[in-house]
Design a protein around this motif. Structure first.
Motif, PDB file in Angstrom:
ATOM      1  N   TRP A 102     137.671   0.928  30.263  1.00  0.00           N
ATOM      2  CA  TRP A 102     138.285  -0.092  29.132  1.00  0.00           C
ATOM      3  C   TRP A 102     139.510  -0.268  29.059  1.00  0.00           C
ATOM      4  CZ3 TRP A 102     134.405  -2.901  27.984  1.00  0.00           C
ATOM      5  CH2 TRP A 102     133.045  -2.428  27.851  1.00  0.00           C
ATOM      6  N   CYS A 103     140.186  -1.506  29.176  1.00  0.00           N
ATOM      7  CA  CYS A 103     141.500  -1.741  29.346  1.00  0.00           C
ATOM      8  C   CYS A 103     141.979  -2.862  28.236  1.00  0.00           C
ATOM      9  CB  CYS A 103     141.583  -2.363  30.830  1.00  0.00           C
ATOM     10  SG  CYS A 103     143.399  -2.922  31.067  1.00  0.00           S
ATOM     11  N   VAL A 104     143.171  -2.369  27.634  1.00  0.00           N
ATOM     12  CA  VAL A 104     143.819  -3.338  26.884  1.00  0.00           C
ATOM     13  C   VAL A 104     145.119  -3.819  27.592  1.00  0.00           C
ATOM     14  CG1 VAL A 104     145.355  -3.630  24.664  1.00  0.00           C
ATOM     15  CG2 VAL A 104     143.139  -2.362  24.736  1.00  0.00           C
ATOM     16  N   ARG A 105     145.344  -5.228  27.481  1.00  0.00           N
ATOM     17  CA  ARG A 105     146.495  -5.606  28.309  1.00  0.00           C
ATOM     18  C   ARG A 105     147.251  -6.406  27.368  1.00  0.00           C
ATOM     19  NH1 ARG A 105     146.289  -9.086  33.946  1.00  0.00           N
ATOM     20  NH2 ARG A 105     148.361  -9.944  33.887  1.00  0.00           N
ATOM     21  N   SER A 106     148.649  -6.145  27.069  1.00  0.00           N
ATOM     22  CA  SER A 106     149.543  -6.560  25.989  1.00  0.00           C
ATOM     23  C   SER A 106     149.803  -7.919  26.246  1.00  0.00           C
ATOM     24  CB  SER A 106     150.594  -5.710  25.559  1.00  0.00           C
ATOM     25  OG  SER A 106     151.363  -5.518  26.761  1.00  0.00           O
ATOM     26  N   ASP A 107     149.929  -8.276  27.588  1.00  0.00           N
ATOM     27  CA  ASP A 107     150.696  -9.675  27.682  1.00  0.00           C
ATOM     28  C   ASP A 107     149.627 -10.409  28.193  1.00  0.00           C
ATOM     29  OD1 ASP A 107     149.602  -8.620  30.224  1.00  0.00           O
ATOM     30  OD2 ASP A 107     150.848  -9.529  31.510  1.00  0.00           O
ATOM     31  N   ASP A 108     148.185 -10.358  28.104  1.00  0.00           N
ATOM     32  CA  ASP A 108     147.024 -11.315  28.564  1.00  0.00           C
ATOM     33  C   ASP A 108     145.824 -10.818  28.049  1.00  0.00           C
ATOM     34  OD1 ASP A 108     145.478 -13.523  29.296  1.00  0.00           O
ATOM     35  OD2 ASP A 108     146.303 -13.518  31.091  1.00  0.00           O
ATOM     36  N   ALA A 109     145.678 -11.118  26.803  1.00  0.00           N
ATOM     37  CA  ALA A 109     144.362 -10.589  26.117  1.00  0.00           C
ATOM     38  C   ALA A 109     143.023 -11.067  26.924  1.00  0.00           C
ATOM     39  CB  ALA A 109     144.334 -11.069  24.641  1.00  0.00           C
ATOM     40  N   ASP A 110     143.159 -12.255  27.110  1.00  0.00           N
ATOM     41  CA  ASP A 110     142.105 -12.794  27.864  1.00  0.00           C
ATOM     42  C   ASP A 110     141.595 -11.921  29.259  1.00  0.00           C
ATOM     43  OD1 ASP A 110     141.498 -14.747  25.762  1.00  0.00           O
ATOM     44  OD2 ASP A 110     142.880 -16.270  27.027  1.00  0.00           O
TER      45      ASP A 110
END
Length: 410
Positions: A102-110
């Motif tokens: 599971w990965c959260v990406r701050s620069d591109d939520a999509d």
């Protein structure tokens, strides 16, 4: 095809490997919650903010001072990608997808497989707010909703009365200097849960109007040289209502342990076998001077401040204050309950070497709508109290900090 909403879930990360890529502001905001969750955190970043570096120095996470490399996420349970390198972020999110991390990406939520909700905690309940509309995904909107829910939980307005949490016993709550907004969040919540409130006249009176009709309010005021409820009667009332299974709040002005006789009440309750919680409050000794722009300490002016009770005069045999030593201090002297004795206090300080020109400020009814500030010197303060009709309660500040303000330079 319509986008499906995110599925909310709570991750149990205790002891599990979490990788954070990037040591900037995003990591600084997110790391405390991951640390609190007990995660085994690896930070991968060539640089970090001072706050993030402090977390690493304290041993709260492992910091590898380098850039992301393929394979860094292979054994992770959860990843936060927050670097300023778009290519590295893309490669890292692809690796997370490949390894089902599971990965959260701050620069591109999509391009992420998880989103971080706006969260907050109140008494063991965590509130997490996620938007369901990708087109209006605005973190300010979710944060506003979270804050509104938390405020309702904390002040008791969101919970129906018959579902409210109530714990028999006593809570000694410091109400702060008088402004109802300056009571602590915990103090306000306990008030909302109370069956009985035993209050001082210096407590934040406006909060009593918010109490439900069924709450019994007992006036335990001790007016200077006037009516008062004896301490023994207060102790007995606390014990009686607590033994009857009620939730009791003893609402005090300022802090319960700063001239509030709080420990006397705690001792009486302990002797009766009554559980007691003490909730600190903002002391008027620092908050009231601040309300009129006086810092009790200021670089180059005062490196210390001393808080003294002035309810008995220096020549009174009951006085335990070493006024001679206080006169030699170069810092700030804050006197509580000293309006009627300030003339004799000033004379004593001058007699022991304090300059008669030392600035003095008297702040009456600090932080309330009736607040006013009266300035004098040690030589004139006794007369000033009379001519300006200064009444209790008032906080008296003695020292050079009285002259410090936004337009002055130390």
């Amino acid at each position: 095809m319509a986008e499906h909403p995110a599925y909310p879930v709570g991750l149990r990360l205790t002891g599990r490997r979490v990788v954070v890529l990037g040591g900037g502001q995003v990591a600084q905001r997110r790391l405390p919650a991951l640390i609190a969750a007990g995660a085994d955190i690896t930070l991968i970043s060539p640089e970090a903010t001072p706050s993030v570096e402090a977390m690493a120095t304290a041993g709260e996470l492992t910091w590898e001072k380098r850039r992301y490399e393929t394979g860094d996420l292979q054994t992770a349970w959860y990843a936060l990608i927050a670097t300023d390198d778009e290519d590295a972020n893309t490669r890292a999110s692809a690796e997370a997808e490949a390894h089902r991390v599971w990965c959260v990406r701050s620069d591109d939520a999509d391009q992420a497989t998880a989103w971080t909700p706006a969260t907050g905690t109140s008494e063991g309940v965590t509130i997490a707010v996620l938007t369901t509309d990708a087109k209006s995904r605005d973190p300010r909107h979710t944060a506003t909703i979270r804050d509104a829910v938390l405020a309702g939980l904390r002040d008791g307005t969101l919970v129906a009365p018959h579902h409210r949490t109530r714990t028999p016993g006593v809570a000694l709550v410091g109400g702060g200097p008088g402004d109802p907004d300056l009571i602590t969040v915990r103090g306000r919540r306990l008030l909302a849960e109370a069956d009985v409130v035993i209050t001082d006249h210096l407590g934040p009176r406006d909060l009593l109007a918010e109490l439900p009709p069924h709450v019994e309010v007992i006036d335990a005021a001790k007016l200077p040289y006037g009516r008062y409820m004896a301490q023994e009667a207060i102790n007995n009332a606390l014990i009686e209502h607590a033994k009857a299974g009620r939730s009791v709040v003893r609402l005090k002005g300022g802090d319960p342990y700063v001239y509030g006789r709080g420990m006397e009440e705690v001792q009486a309750l302990a002797a009766a076998g009554i559980p007691c919680t003490v909730v600190p409050g903002i002391s008027s000794s620092i908050s009231v001077p601040a309300a009129v722009g006086i810092p009790v300490t200021h670089r180059g002016v005062a490196q210390e401040f001393t808080v003294v009770s002035g309810h008995v005069a220096p020549d009174d045999e009951r006085s335990t204050v070493d006024w001679q030593s206080l006169a030699k201090l170069t810092g700030t002297l804050v006197i509580l309950m000293g309006v009627t004795k300030i003339a004799r206090i000033a004379e004593t300080l001058i007699a022991h070497g304090k300059s008669p020109d030392t600035p003095v400020a008297l702040v009456q009814e600090g932080t309330t709508a009736a607040q006013r500030r009266v300035d004098a010197t040690l030589a004139t303060v006794g007369e000033t109290v009379v001519t300006q009709d200064v009444k209790s309660p008032a906080v008296i500040v003695i020292g050079e900090v009285v002259t410090v303000g936004p337009d002055t330079m130390a």
